[in-house]
Design a protein around this motif. Structure first.
Motif, PDB file in Angstrom:
ATOM      1  N   LYS A  58      -4.112  -5.096   0.789  1.00  0.00           N
ATOM      2  CA  LYS A  58      -4.259  -5.387   2.212  1.00  0.00           C
ATOM      3  C   LYS A  58      -4.943  -6.737   2.462  1.00  0.00           C
ATOM      4  O   LYS A  58      -4.933  -7.247   3.582  1.00  0.00           O
ATOM      5  N   VAL A  99      -4.875  -0.602  -3.539  1.00  0.00           N
ATOM      6  CA  VAL A  99      -4.411  -0.525  -2.149  1.00  0.00           C
ATOM      7  C   VAL A  99      -5.275  -1.418  -1.276  1.00  0.00           C
ATOM      8  O   VAL A  99      -4.777  -2.190  -0.450  1.00  0.00           O
ATOM      9  N   SER A 100      -6.582  -1.331  -1.466  1.00  0.00           N
ATOM     10  CA  SER A 100      -7.506  -2.153  -0.679  1.00  0.00           C
ATOM     11  C   SER A 100      -7.259  -3.643  -0.910  1.00  0.00           C
ATOM     12  O   SER A 100      -7.227  -4.427   0.043  1.00  0.00           O
ATOM     13  N   PRO A 133       0.820  -1.220   0.000  1.00  0.00           N
ATOM     14  CA  PRO A 133       0.000   0.000   0.000  1.00  0.00           C
ATOM     15  C   PRO A 133       0.856   1.274   0.000  1.00  0.00           C
ATOM     16  O   PRO A 133       0.575   2.204  -0.761  1.00  0.00           O
ATOM     17  N   TRP A 163      -6.816   3.269  -5.513  1.00  0.00           N
ATOM     18  CA  TRP A 163      -7.332   3.026  -4.158  1.00  0.00           C
ATOM     19  C   TRP A 163      -7.838   1.587  -4.048  1.00  0.00           C
ATOM     20  O   TRP A 163      -7.694   0.954  -3.009  1.00  0.00           O
TER      21      TRP A 163
END
Length: 116
Positions: free
Chosen positions: A113, A109-110, A68, A106
């Protein structure tokens, strides 16, 4: 596992691209970043390493924790590419694609994780 493999292949592909089309990657970097070629090479190595770790299943925890931040670090180049579009390999990408790509960051990034 499918997410890890797809993400790994994508990162490996992108990382190799940094070396196959170094000039293109240098051209999208914002003017305020020094040593552009160096950073293109470093980010390429990081993407290749992340890709190999995800594809082999070794180091996934490290990738999940650091990817991230890496994606946030390369965001200025993606924004610059949308604001100041330049041809890549002699082809100009559609403006809508360059702008659509930004919110997708985004999502990446999600998903990073969630890697296992």
């Amino acid at each position: 596992m499918l997410l890890r493999l797809v993400y790994g292949a994508g990162l490996l592909f992108a990382g190799v691209g940094h070396f196959r089309n170094e000039k293109g990657f240098v051209s999208i970097m914002p003017s305020f970043i020094p040593f552009k070629r160096f950073f293109v090479q470093v980010t390429g190595v990081i993407e290749i390493a992340y890709g190999v770790m995800l594809l082999t299943g070794k180091g996934v925890h490290l990738v999940r924790k650091t990817l991230p931040a890496f994606l946030y670090a390369v965001l200025p180049a993606n924004v610059n590419m949308a604001v100041n579009p330049k041809p890549i390999n002699g082809k100009r990408l559609p403006s809508w694609l360059l702008w659509t790509r930004l919110p997708l960051q985004w999502g990446l990034v999600s998903l990073a994780k969630r890697l296992k």
